[in-house]
Design a protein around this motif. Structure first.
Motif, PDB file in Angstrom:
ATOM      1  N   LEU A  60      -1.959   9.174  54.762  1.00 17.00           N
ATOM      2  CA  LEU A  60      -2.669   9.871  53.691  1.00 17.00           C
ATOM      3  C   LEU A  60      -4.031   9.219  53.496  1.00 17.00           C
ATOM      4  O   LEU A  60      -4.121   7.992  53.356  1.00 17.00           O
ATOM      5  N   TYR A  97       6.942   7.803  48.292  1.00 10.25           N
ATOM      6  CA  TYR A  97       7.090   8.703  49.446  1.00 10.25           C
ATOM      7  C   TYR A  97       7.011   7.980  50.783  1.00 10.25           C
ATOM      8  O   TYR A  97       7.133   8.613  51.827  1.00 10.25           O
ATOM      9  N   LEU A 126       4.317  15.162  51.387  1.00 10.00           N
ATOM     10  CA  LEU A 126       4.308  13.837  52.002  1.00 10.00           C
ATOM     11  C   LEU A 126       5.708  13.429  52.454  1.00 10.00           C
ATOM     12  O   LEU A 126       6.697  13.724  51.800  1.00 10.00           O
ATOM     13  N   GLN A 137       3.952   9.048  57.185  1.00 10.79           N
ATOM     14  CA  GLN A 137       2.752   9.849  57.370  1.00 10.79           C
ATOM     15  C   GLN A 137       1.529   9.059  56.903  1.00 10.79           C
ATOM     16  O   GLN A 137       1.635   8.085  56.161  1.00 10.79           O
ATOM     17  N   ALA A 149      -2.445  14.089  55.745  1.00 12.42           N
ATOM     18  CA  ALA A 149      -2.805  14.703  54.470  1.00 12.42           C
ATOM     19  C   ALA A 149      -4.047  14.007  53.917  1.00 12.42           C
ATOM     20  O   ALA A 149      -4.294  12.836  54.196  1.00 12.42           O
ATOM     21  N   CYS A 191       1.517  14.692  45.387  1.00 14.62           N
ATOM     22  CA  CYS A 191       2.311  14.277  46.547  1.00 14.62           C
ATOM     23  C   CYS A 191       3.208  15.400  47.042  1.00 14.62           C
ATOM     24  O   CYS A 191       3.379  15.595  48.260  1.00 14.62           O
ATOM     25  N   ALA A 243       2.054   7.220  46.036  1.00 17.14           N
ATOM     26  CA  ALA A 243       2.443   7.840  47.305  1.00 17.14           C
ATOM     27  C   ALA A 243       3.161   6.841  48.211  1.00 17.14           C
ATOM     28  O   ALA A 243       4.159   7.185  48.863  1.00 17.14           O
ATOM     29  N   VAL A 245       4.576   6.689  52.480  1.00 18.61           N
ATOM     30  CA  VAL A 245       3.466   6.977  53.376  1.00 18.61           C
ATOM     31  C   VAL A 245       2.566   5.751  53.521  1.00 18.61           C
ATOM     32  O   VAL A 245       2.640   4.802  52.739  1.00 18.61           O
TER      33      VAL A 245
END
Length: 430
Positions: free
Chosen positions: A201, A219, A195, A199, A266, A190, A215, A221
């Motif tokens: 992923l 984070y 990240l 966002q 990502a 990550c 993640a 995401v």
């Protein structure tokens, strides 16, 4: 015939041109060889017939999977001995063909034929995949993935532990726990992908959803995870629902080639690219490149083999191809980096985790051995034996530098050339 162990030991010495540093115990109760060495147990004459009909690695593998051969004592020491005498000797020393020119060896083989009994080739164990052609079509890839991953989620829970991460962990120290090392690996991925909340992923080959959950949870995401395994997807979706992350994580049973809903910020591909194959690899890299927005990052974690002087003579590992990863193909690191660059990526960092994978595999083997009877009930005795052998052998291959594993960070760099990466990449800022 009496004293089968001495006969087998004598023939092994003739073939190898050196004493066999393993003890042999044969089906007639006889024993031969160093008393303190690991013991190669030859349970029946069928094991000998398997080796006669398919000399080398595949014959040994068939005998092992069928339970005709076993090892008592230190499994790693026994495999290290066999690797040195068989595989590495074949690469640089006298091979079987050369040995058979020796009249004493030919006489020993004739004796072995008599010892083996009726000269009928035993059927391969049912766990063996046949007609492997490395087509890498959507259908053949799905079949290969199902063979390896649809063994049963409970079986993998025994091997992998609670993390359910089936790729190399990232160790702070050799005495750390597997769970801590796998947590650190997920977080490393990550951070390398930089990240940030909201966002998108794409996790290619998402397994049981561990990276997607990490993640989304840590984070913020939004994650799409794709796998070809129905069993993986079923458990991954349950884990997502149990954590209340269905608004953040979507798990699909989908081929990566059919993902068209980019752009993503990502892409992670952790332990999946080994299944792609040599010929389709550039297509794989280009497709992931096209799914990324300009400035987006790919983190590709992949096992690599060492280059050969004669690449045309390279062939896949017979045991792995027949029993573990049908259609799997390993490439040298340099080849992988070149293909990523040909696809349009700018490769920004490569980190070797070779020793980390050796430690990970030894923990997986220990998990399997600690609950071997239940594992055999869940997956079948033959499949449990396959996994024990392949994980232990791979641990030694990483330790001996026969194979490696690398995390490659690549960027779809914008036309302006602005990479948006820090000057000191290895700080991996959060």
């Amino acid at each position: 015939m009496a004293d089968a162990a001495s006969r087998l030991n004598r023939l092994a010495e003739q073939l190898l041109g050196a004493p066999l540093p393993l003890r042999i115990r044969a089906w007639d109760g006889s024993q031969a060889g160093p008393p303190d060495a690991p013991t190669l147990v030859v349970r029946n004459r069928r094991a000998v017939r398997r080796l006669l009909w398919k000399p080398g690695e595949l014959g040994l593998a068939r005998a092992w999977v069928a339970g005709d051969l076993d090892i008592e004592g230190d499994l790693y020491a026994a495999l290290e001995t066999l690797a040195g005498l068989l595989w590495e000797r074949a690469e640089g020393g006298r091979g079987v063909t050369e040995a058979l020119r020796d009249p004493d060896v030919r006489a020993g083989v004739r004796e072995l034929v008599r010892l083996a009994g009726p000269p009928l080739p035993p059927a391969p164990p049912r766990e063996e995949v046949r007609n492997r052609r490395h087509l890498h079509t959507r259908r053949s890839d799905k079949r290969a993935i199902s063979h390896h991953y649809d063994v049963g989620n409970e079986f993998y829970e025994i091997v992998l532990g609670p993390s359910m991460v089936y790729s190399c962990a990232y160790w702070d120290a050799p005495d750390a726990t597997l769970e801590a090392a796998q947590h650190d690996k997920l977080d490393l991925v990550c951070r390398k992908l930089a990240l940030a909340p909201d966002q998108r992923l794409l996790d290619v080959g998402c397994g049981w959803g561990s990276l997607a959950l990490h993640a989304a949870r840590g984070y913020g995401v939004r994650v799409v995870g794709v796998t070809l395994s129905q069993e993986q997807a079923g458990l991954a979706r349950k884990r997502v629902a149990d954590e209340g992350l269905t608004d953040r994580v979507e798990i699909r049973v989908q081929d990566y080639r059919d993902v068209t809903d980019g752009p993503y910020d990502a892409v992670s591909s952790i332990g999946m690219a080994e299944h792609v194959g040599d010929r389709p690899y550039l297509e794989y890299a280009r497709h992931l490149h096209d799914l990324l927005r300009p400035g987006g990052r790919l983190l590709n974690q992949q096992i690599a083999r060492r280059p050969r002087r004669d690449e045309a003579a390279y062939h896949v590992d017979e045991f792995i191809d027949a029993y573990v990863f049908p259609d799997g193909e390993l490439a040298p690191l340099g080849t992988t980096v070149t293909q990523l660059e040909r696809a349009g990526f700018e490769v920004r960092d490569v980190e070797s985790l070779r020793e980390h994978y050796a430690l990970t595999l030894r923990h997986w083997v220990a998990n399997l051995e600690a609950d071997r009877e239940r594992a055999a009930r869940l997956a079948g005795p033959g499949r449990a034996r396959v996994w024990r052998l392949y994980m232990a052998a791979c641990a030694l291959s990483f330790e001996r530098n026969r194979i490696g594993v690398n995390q490659t960070l690549a960027v779809r760099t914008p036309e302006s050339g602005e990479s948006r990466t820090p000057l000191r990449m290895r700080t991996w800022p959060a």
